[in-house]
Design an enzyme around this catalytic site. Structure first.
Site, mmCIF file in Angstrom:
data_model
loop_
_atom_site.group_PDB
_atom_site.id
_atom_site.type_symbol
_atom_site.label_atom_id
_atom_site.label_comp_id
_atom_site.label_asym_id
_atom_site.label_seq_id
_atom_site.Cartn_x
_atom_site.Cartn_y
_atom_site.Cartn_z
ATOM 1 N N ASP A 132 32.902 34.685 43.420
ATOM 2 C CA ASP A 132 34.242 34.472 43.971
ATOM 3 C C ASP A 132 34.561 35.665 44.860
ATOM 4 O O ASP A 132 34.729 36.783 44.369
ATOM 5 C CB ASP A 132 35.275 34.333 42.852
ATOM 6 C CG ASP A 132 36.617 33.815 43.349
ATOM 7 O OD1 ASP A 132 36.943 34.058 44.530
ATOM 8 O OD2 ASP A 132 37.337 33.180 42.559
ATOM 9 N N ARG A 134 37.197 35.969 46.863
ATOM 10 C CA ARG A 134 38.587 35.983 47.303
ATOM 11 C C ARG A 134 39.305 37.275 46.930
ATOM 12 O O ARG A 134 39.137 37.807 45.850
ATOM 13 C CB ARG A 134 39.337 34.784 46.718
ATOM 14 C CG ARG A 134 38.903 33.469 47.313
ATOM 15 C CD ARG A 134 39.563 32.290 46.630
ATOM 16 N NE ARG A 134 39.131 32.156 45.243
ATOM 17 C CZ ARG A 134 39.514 31.174 44.441
ATOM 18 N NH1 ARG A 134 40.355 30.250 44.879
ATOM 19 N NH2 ARG A 134 39.065 31.110 43.197
#
Length: 217
Positions: A132, A134
């Site tokens: 991930d 982000r």
């Protein structure tokens, strides 16, 4: 002082939103100057945000949001979030972070590896990419520019709340979304529970999950 550089609002425009199932609501779309990642993120203001607005950080998903892909739950979550936030008052931050931040082409490459049996996180790793990628600094900047310092977060993902708190945003409560399971995305949803501790009812996410929303207590 916030733990990030300040951003400012750039423009505000009223947009009537209309969904394929007939639901509609008027929204105000807000753009920004000075976001740290240089992306064109948009805030969707719905209803009267009030003192403690309901907020969702929704990462862009072309396949799910636009084309209705059943391989993820993004499209149904977006539709649900707009209505729930409009009812209470708050903001949906539409963040240009396709594929958990790896981009559209890489996400589709990861899909191909998932077809060979890897889960969504193992597929990213096989491509040499983070599980991930982000970062929610821009989201915190957007909230600050909108004058929002405290909120309830509409999310099953504990990392979103953790990042916002680290950035100095008061997340009063994390409100679960619905669980939109299909035979095509149930392995994906199970991986989110097992790998990144999403608050989803794991016992209900069987391979035979129906094409309906599962309730979350």
């Amino acid at each position: 002082m916030p733990a990030f550089p300040a951003a400012t609002t750039r423009s505000r425009v009223r947009v009537p939103l209309r969904f394929h199932d007939g639901y509609g609501v008027d929204a105000e779309l807000v753009t920004f100057h000075g976001l740290t990642d240089g992306q064109e993120h948009v805030a969707v203001v719905l209803g009267d945000p009030g003192a403690v607005p309901l907020v969702r950080l929704h990462s862009e998903c072309l396949t799910g949001d636009v084309f209705g892909s059943a391989r993820c739950d993004c499209g149904p979550q977006l539709r649900e979030a707009v209505e729930r936030i409009a009812e209470r008052g708050g903001v949906l931050l539409y963040l240009r972070q396709e594929g958990r931040g790896i981009g559209l082409y890489n996400k589709l490459d990861a899909y191909a590896l998932q077809d060979q049996g890897l889960d969504t996180y193992a597929a990213n790793a096989a491509l040499g990419l983070p599980e991930d990628a982000r970062d929610y600094t821009a989201a915190a900047q957007m909230l600050d520019a909108l004058g929002i310092t405290g909120l309830d977060l509409l999310s099953n993902n504990p990392d979103k709340a953790d990042q916002l708190r680290t950035l100095g945003v008061e997340v009063r409560d994390r409100v679960p979304t619905g669980v939109f399971a299909t035979p095509d995305n149930v392995r994906y949803l199970r991986a989110k529970v097992l790998q990144t501790q999403h608050t989803l009812p794991l016992t209900e996410l069987r391979e035979t999950a129906p094409l309906t929303e599962l309730s979350v207590g």
